[in-house]
Design an enzyme around this catalytic site. Structure first.
Site, mmCIF file in Angstrom:
data_model
loop_
_atom_site.group_PDB
_atom_site.id
_atom_site.type_symbol
_atom_site.label_atom_id
_atom_site.label_comp_id
_atom_site.label_asym_id
_atom_site.label_seq_id
_atom_site.Cartn_x
_atom_site.Cartn_y
_atom_site.Cartn_z
ATOM 1 N N GLU A 14 3.687 -30.149 19.719
ATOM 2 C CA GLU A 14 3.583 -28.894 19.219
ATOM 3 C C GLU A 14 4.126 -28.222 20.466
ATOM 4 O O GLU A 14 3.518 -28.144 21.552
ATOM 5 C CB GLU A 14 2.346 -28.454 18.864
ATOM 6 C CG GLU A 14 2.471 -26.980 18.178
ATOM 7 C CD GLU A 14 1.189 -26.656 17.610
ATOM 8 O OE1 GLU A 14 0.214 -27.328 17.633
ATOM 9 O OE2 GLU A 14 1.110 -25.385 17.314
ATOM 10 N N ARG A 25 -7.498 -41.089 22.335
ATOM 11 C CA ARG A 25 -6.416 -40.155 23.452
ATOM 12 C C ARG A 25 -7.121 -40.673 24.874
ATOM 13 O O ARG A 25 -8.148 -41.181 25.196
ATOM 14 C CB ARG A 25 -6.762 -38.882 23.029
ATOM 15 C CG ARG A 25 -8.037 -38.337 22.643
ATOM 16 C CD ARG A 25 -8.248 -37.101 22.204
ATOM 17 N NE ARG A 25 -7.370 -35.791 22.679
ATOM 18 C CZ ARG A 25 -6.397 -35.200 22.173
ATOM 19 N NH1 ARG A 25 -6.384 -35.308 21.003
ATOM 20 N NH2 ARG A 25 -5.705 -34.249 22.768
ATOM 21 N N LYS A 39 -5.041 -28.382 25.223
ATOM 22 C CA LYS A 39 -3.606 -27.322 25.746
ATOM 23 C C LYS A 39 -4.282 -25.766 25.786
ATOM 24 O O LYS A 39 -3.786 -24.770 26.525
ATOM 25 C CB LYS A 39 -2.664 -27.345 24.778
ATOM 26 C CG LYS A 39 -1.851 -28.417 25.193
ATOM 27 C CD LYS A 39 -0.353 -28.264 24.417
ATOM 28 C CE LYS A 39 -0.687 -29.113 23.072
ATOM 29 N NZ LYS A 39 0.624 -29.269 22.376
HETATM 30 P P1 ATP Z 1 -4.085 -29.833 21.859
HETATM 31 O O1 ATP Z 1 -5.108 -30.418 20.652
HETATM 32 O O2 ATP Z 1 -4.936 -29.785 23.036
HETATM 33 O O3 ATP Z 1 -3.327 -28.778 20.998
HETATM 34 P P2 ATP Z 1 -2.346 -31.978 20.725
HETATM 35 O O4 ATP Z 1 -2.877 -33.183 20.852
HETATM 36 O O5 ATP Z 1 -2.501 -31.197 19.535
HETATM 37 O O6 ATP Z 1 -3.218 -31.279 21.829
HETATM 38 P P3 ATP Z 1 0.267 -32.162 20.488
HETATM 39 O O7 ATP Z 1 1.439 -31.471 20.990
HETATM 40 O O8 ATP Z 1 0.249 -32.033 18.880
HETATM 41 O O9 ATP Z 1 -0.929 -31.782 21.248
HETATM 42 O O10 ATP Z 1 0.563 -33.666 20.743
HETATM 43 C C1 ATP Z 1 1.684 -34.504 20.378
HETATM 44 C C2 ATP Z 1 1.334 -35.883 20.361
HETATM 45 O O11 ATP Z 1 0.580 -36.341 21.739
HETATM 46 C C3 ATP Z 1 0.344 -36.208 19.254
HETATM 47 O O12 ATP Z 1 0.773 -37.436 18.738
HETATM 48 C C4 ATP Z 1 -0.880 -36.397 19.950
HETATM 49 O O13 ATP Z 1 -1.772 -37.048 19.251
HETATM 50 C C5 ATP Z 1 -0.649 -36.913 21.485
HETATM 51 N N1 ATP Z 1 -1.718 -36.556 22.555
HETATM 52 C C6 ATP Z 1 -2.001 -35.493 22.797
HETATM 53 N N2 ATP Z 1 -2.980 -35.399 23.656
HETATM 54 C C7 ATP Z 1 -3.351 -36.911 24.082
HETATM 55 C C8 ATP Z 1 -4.106 -37.562 24.692
HETATM 56 N N3 ATP Z 1 -4.913 -36.943 25.620
HETATM 57 N N4 ATP Z 1 -3.951 -38.758 24.880
HETATM 58 C C9 ATP Z 1 -3.173 -39.405 24.301
HETATM 59 N N5 ATP Z 1 -2.057 -38.967 23.423
HETATM 60 C C10 ATP Z 1 -2.118 -37.735 23.128
HETATM 61 MG MG MG Z 2 -1.618 -30.862 17.869
#
Ligand code: ATP
Ligand code: MG
Length: 556
Positions: free
Chosen positions: A35, A261, A271
């Site tokens: 995102e 994760r 984020k």
């Molecule tokens: P936040 O919850 O902090 O906004 P997010 O997981 O929603 O983070 P995205 O931009 O939606 O962030 O993530 C893009 C991809 O990266 C998704 O498939 C997510 O599962 C993966 N991802 C995000 N954080 C991690 C992590 N700490 N370890 C492994 N994969 C991750």
């Molecule tokens: Mg997300």
């Protein structure tokens, strides 16, 4: 062995192997779906290495898709940074980048299809009422009074939502599934909500935006994704992913698989929290070298190879885990130990005057760039009568364990001569200002002729020729292993996470390319800062020390 061959298997690769062997698929298509509401971090690197790594190893494809359904929080700056970070990590997406917003028209049509099938309705309860009616883990939900509207009424009201006839929060579209389901995501989840917000891709075309769960599965299907890999918190959402695809007219049904994760000690990865660090100026931007962002680690001197190696070492499983900070550091240390040229820098200088060395003389000494890689060549380092050494490398008195310079004793200056400390000068506060020495002219590249043993070797730079430099010493950003668990994570910031010192570096470092790692002998790995280092005002960032100094502290 190539990097791909060296990549270890995991449960997801086993699923893919089976799908290919069974003929369920004949090629693999993954996607990385960030995102664009922040910069990518090391957790995303795990997902990138998994998705793009699979595409590489199975000669398949991996799409980059911006999951952009929250216009208020998203920004083009993030879109650009994400593209740059994925490329820098060494991966290429298939074709052009995709955007969930590319599918807004189709998503709208699928929503209308669900309404026509009696599987979606326009809700007019308030958001609080919706929450109340949803029930809890122990209590089933209640039906909304709007749940049984006719198809015609729902179609008209959904059209009214689309054309701006409802204020934000006064109407939404919900799937009609099961208010008693043990999976709360199936209790008539919201599919569309009203938001009068401009979108970075679609401008003001829409005032209704689809929710993640409705958007993601359809985007995957439209792109022909075979394996949709996401993190464990989406485990329950898989029911909804499958429900949507089972109930609309679409041929493709990708399968979702979840992995745990990455959590890293002394780091926050959400984020929202990273954004807070930036907006509250607790760090100097998303690419502050203390941030766990890809751009921050890059600026600090991490290489793409070291980050890919880290992702390989941590592996992919379904177990929750907390990775030690030291394991990230050992990846970059191992990488730079092999490839970083050596150089000399003095961070806390005290002056040496070699009284029997000619005041006008400048001798260019040839010094190896790497102790065991002759192919990395030599460089010239100027030697003069006055040199800087580290204050800590001199003692007036010391026992035998101290292998550095001691008053009345000898030490070798790295790549140069053996010197002997004869006398010192101090200021009024008793600080040493100058150490007067003599040198043995016969010891360049040779042991003392009379068999005297000189064990210690210290680093140095020429007072006349060295360049002043600001050196930024970074430590972990937080003082506790799990800052995310603190009542207020910002209270656990390490006040010494950045210490700036003024030092001197050997002249060859004037040419240091930003982000390119050097080993400053006996100190650690450093690189020129990619924003602030200028030809006439050098700035170096400490990437990592030579040894894991925290290992002992943690064990104590
Ligand atoms: P936040 O919850 O902090 O906004 P997010 O997981 O929603 O983070 P995205 O931009 O939606 O962030 O993530 C893009 C991809 O990266 C998704 O498939 C997510 O599962 C993966 N991802 C995000 N954080 C991690 C992590 N700490 N370890 C492994 N994969 C991750
Ligand atoms: Mg997300």
């Amino acid at each position: 062995m190539s990097e791909a061959e060296a990549r270890p298997s995991n449960f997801i690769r086993q699923i893919i192997d089976k799908d290919l062997a069974d003929g369920k698929h004949n090629s693999v298509h993954t996607r990385f779906p960030p995102e664009p509401n922040g910069y990518l971090h090391i957790g995303h690197a795990k997902s990138i290495c998994l998705n793009f790594g699979i595409a590489q190893d199975y000669q398949g494809q991996c799409n980059l898709r911006f999951d952009d359904t929250n216009p208020e929080k998203e920004d083009l700056e993030y879109v650009e940074s994400i593209k740059q970070d994925v490329k820098w990590l060494g991966f290429e997406w298939s074709g052009e980048p995709h955007y969930s917003s590319d599918y807004f028209d189709k998503l709208y049509e699928y929503a209308v299809e669900l309404i026509n099938k009696g599987l979606a309705y326009v809700e007019e309860l308030s958001p609080e009422q919706i929450r109340e009616y949803r029930g809890s883990l122990t209590e089933p939900g209640k039906h909304s009074p709007y749940r049984d509207r006719s198809v015609e009424e729902n179609l008209a009201l959904f059209e009214k939502m689309r054309t701006g006839g409802f204020a934000e929060g006064t109407a939404c579209l919900r799937a009609k599934i099961d208010m008693a389901s043990s999976f709360i995501v199936l209790r008539d989840p919201v599919l569309y909500r009203v938001r009068f917000a401009d979108h970075h891709q679609t401008g003001d075309k829409w005032c209704i935006y689809p929710m993640y769960d409705f958007t993601h599965c359809i985007s995957d299907a439209l792109e022909g994704i075979t394996h949709s890999l996401c993190t464990l918190e989406f485990q329950d959402n898989r029911r909804l992913y499958d429900w949507v695809l089972d109930n609309i007219s679409i041929d493709c049904h990708p399968r979702q698989y979840e992995f745990s994760r990455l959590n890293l000690e002394y780091t926050v990865m959400s984020k929202r929290k990273l954004n807070q660090l930036v907006t509250e100026k607790l760090v100097n931007g998303w690419d502050d070298p203390r941030m766990p962002t890809i751009s921050g680690l890059r600026r600090r001197g991490f290489t793409p190879e070291s980050m890919r190696e880290f992702c390989k070492r941590i592996g992919v499983t379904k177990q929750d885990n907390m990775i030690e900070y030291g394991s990230l550091e050992s990846c970059i240390r191992d990488d730079l130990n092999e490839r970083a040229p050596r150089a000399m820098a003095v961070l806390d200088p005290v002056k040496i005057v070699i009284e029997n060395y000619d005041a006008d003389k400048v001798e260019m000494l040839n010094i190896h760039n790497h102790p065991n890689k002759p192919e990395m060549g030599d460089r010239e380092v100027p030697f003069t009568r006055e040199v800087w050494i580290e204050r800590d490398d001199f003692r007036e008195e010391a026992n035998k364990k101290y292998k550095r310079l001691v008053l009345g004793k000898e030490v070798r200056l790295r790549g140069a001569y053996v010197i002997k400390a004869e006398r010192i000068e101090k200021d009024e506060q008793g600080n040493i200002t100058t150490i007067y020495c003599t040198y043995d002219a016969d010891t360049l590249g040779a042991n003392p002729a009379d068999g005297r043993k000189v064990k210690g070797v210290i680093h140095w730079v020429s007072v006349a020729k060295a360049l002043p430099a600001e050196i930024r010493l970074y430590e972990r950003l937080f003082t506790v292993p799990n800052p995310g668990a603190a009542a207020n994570f910002a209270d656990t910031i390490n006040p010494e996470s950045l210490v700036k010192v003024q030092g001197f570096v050997e002249p060859s470092l004037a040419e240091a390319k930003p982000e390119f790692g050097y080993q400053f002998e006996r100190i650690g790995y450093f690189c020129a800062d990619n924003k602030d280092s200028k030809a006439d005002a050098l700035v170096f960032n400490r990437t990592v020390g030579l040894r894991d100094t925290w290992a002992k502290i943690d064990a104590a």
